[in-house]
Scaffold this active site. Structure first.
Site, PDB file in Angstrom:
ATOM      1  N   THR A 196       9.486   4.993  -6.006  1.00  0.00           N
ATOM      2  CA  THR A 196      10.038   5.886  -6.034  1.00  0.00           C
ATOM      3  C   THR A 196       9.272   7.310  -7.431  1.00  0.00           C
ATOM      4  O   THR A 196       8.430   8.295  -6.400  1.00  0.00           O
ATOM      5  CB  THR A 196      11.421   6.483  -5.697  1.00  0.00           C
ATOM      6  N   GLU A 250      -9.236  -5.006 -21.212  1.00  0.00           N
ATOM      7  CA  GLU A 250      -7.978  -6.318 -21.729  1.00  0.00           C
ATOM      8  C   GLU A 250      -7.154  -5.404 -20.844  1.00  0.00           C
ATOM      9  O   GLU A 250      -6.618  -4.154 -20.717  1.00  0.00           O
ATOM     10  CB  GLU A 250      -8.152  -4.892 -23.014  1.00  0.00           C
ATOM     11  N   MET A 270      -4.020  -6.912  -7.296  1.00  0.00           N
ATOM     12  CA  MET A 270      -3.868  -8.053  -7.454  1.00  0.00           C
ATOM     13  C   MET A 270      -4.553  -8.887  -8.302  1.00  0.00           C
ATOM     14  O   MET A 270      -4.410  -9.889  -8.899  1.00  0.00           O
ATOM     15  CB  MET A 270      -2.492  -8.924  -7.112  1.00  0.00           C
ATOM     16  N   ARG A 271      -6.311  -8.360  -7.992  1.00  0.00           N
ATOM     17  CA  ARG A 271      -7.024  -9.054  -8.957  1.00  0.00           C
ATOM     18  C   ARG A 271      -7.957  -9.331 -10.342  1.00  0.00           C
ATOM     19  O   ARG A 271      -7.314  -7.373 -10.434  1.00  0.00           O
ATOM     20  CB  ARG A 271      -8.126  -9.975  -7.841  1.00  0.00           C
ATOM     21  N   HIS A 293       1.064   0.726 -13.354  1.00  0.00           N
ATOM     22  CA  HIS A 293       1.367  -0.548 -13.205  1.00  0.00           C
ATOM     23  C   HIS A 293       2.965  -0.101 -13.963  1.00  0.00           C
ATOM     24  O   HIS A 293       3.432   0.554 -14.674  1.00  0.00           O
ATOM     25  CB  HIS A 293       0.842  -1.309 -15.098  1.00  0.00           C
ATOM     26  N   GLU A 324       6.444   6.370  -8.837  1.00  0.00           N
ATOM     27  CA  GLU A 324       5.334   6.105  -8.953  1.00  0.00           C
ATOM     28  C   GLU A 324       4.767   7.088  -7.483  1.00  0.00           C
ATOM     29  O   GLU A 324       3.462   6.736  -7.887  1.00  0.00           O
ATOM     30  CB  GLU A 324       4.618   4.550  -8.436  1.00  0.00           C
ATOM     31  N   GLY A 382       1.075  -1.298  -0.558  1.00  0.00           N
ATOM     32  CA  GLY A 382       0.138   0.149   0.202  1.00  0.00           C
ATOM     33  C   GLY A 382       0.521   1.350  -0.304  1.00  0.00           C
ATOM     34  O   GLY A 382       0.348   2.184   0.455  1.00  0.00           O
ATOM     35  N   ASN A 432       1.768   2.745  -2.481  1.00  0.00           N
ATOM     36  CA  ASN A 432       1.373   4.092  -3.923  1.00  0.00           C
ATOM     37  C   ASN A 432       0.185   4.536  -2.457  1.00  0.00           C
ATOM     38  O   ASN A 432       0.031   5.454  -3.026  1.00  0.00           O
ATOM     39  CB  ASN A 432       0.793   3.551  -4.855  1.00  0.00           C
TER      40      ASN A 432
END
Ligand code: NHR
Ligand code: GAR
Length: 197
Positions: free
Chosen positions: A178, A149, A96-97, A115, A180, A16, A18
């Site tokens: 860093t 997609e 992550m899902r 990403h 991000e 967590g 970000n």
């Protein structure tokens, strides 16, 4: 103030960092007063995600994907939890899902992701090792809109870092992370300022 305030909901799965960078930018830059927006909730599919304990006072909730038989059932429960906040923006931050088309359609235009690669290179997982294996001289991160997609929606921002001699996936990931923490809060503030969402 509550009824005029727009809500952001952040989805996480892990540490967590970000999410914490976004919450701290919102506090430091007074997003409530300046943009009429607050981070209303942090939701994790992993009940033991470390990030749930780093939410800096924001409400947290877990929707454990392992409690659901199908992706559709998990996504419906997640959507229900999110929609309690009627969010203007839903932010994936190390989530992550993979999300179903029905979920993505429900949040169309208000769902973004960060990403850890320079898209369109290295969609999917294990991006840093794949960048090293390919001999890339630069790496980075991409903020993009989420479509059904995977990792293919409109690019909103990118940050580039050098790949250095001796880098491992871990050292490269830390250098990318860093950046991000800088670009993700910036993109969110500018989307909300522009009234795009
Ligand atoms: N969902 C859709 N529809 N579109 C995107 O672009 C999405 C998404 C859900 C998550 C983040 C993404 C990333 O930034 C993201 C983008 C998870 C996987 C994955 O394979 C792939 C990409 C991303 C996130 N997840 C496995 C799954 O079966 C589980 C892996 C695990 O639990 O460790 O869902 O990279
Ligand atoms: C970040 O590097 C993010 O880009 C990446 O995972 C890390 C999460 O860190 N996301 C993905 O790999 C999505 N599949 P954080 O939990 O500390 O923000």
């Amino acid at each position: 103030m509550g009824s005029f305030m727009k809500n952001i909901v952040i989805l996480i799965s892990g540490s967590g960092s970000n999410m914490a960078a976004i919450v701290q930018a919102a506090q430091r830059e007074h997003w409530s007063e300046r943009l009429g927006v607050r981070v209303a909730a942090v939701i994790s599919n992993q009940p033991d995600a470390a990030g749930l304990k780093q939410a800096h006072g924001v409400a947290t909730q877990a929707v454990d994907h392992k409690a659901f038989a199908t992706r559709e059932a998990f996504d419906a429960a997640l959507q229900h939890a999110i929609d309690a906040y009627a969010p203007t923006l839903v932010v994936l931050a190390g989530f992550m899902r993979i999300l179903t088309p029905a979920f993505v359609r429900h949040y169309e235009g208000r769902l973004i992701n960060i990403h850890p690669s320079l898209l369109p290179a290295f969609t999917g997982l294990n991006t840093h090792q794949r960048a090293l294996d390919a001999g890339c001289k630069v790496a980075g991160a991409t903020v993009h809109r989420v479509t059904s997609e995977l990792d293919h929606g409109e690019i909103l921002a990118q940050a580039v870092v050098p790949v250095l001699a001796g880098d491992t996936a871990a050292t490269l990931a830390a250098r990318v992370l860093t950046q991000e923490h800088i670009i993700y809060p910036q993109v969110i503030a500018s989307l909300l300022q522009a009234g795009v969402t």
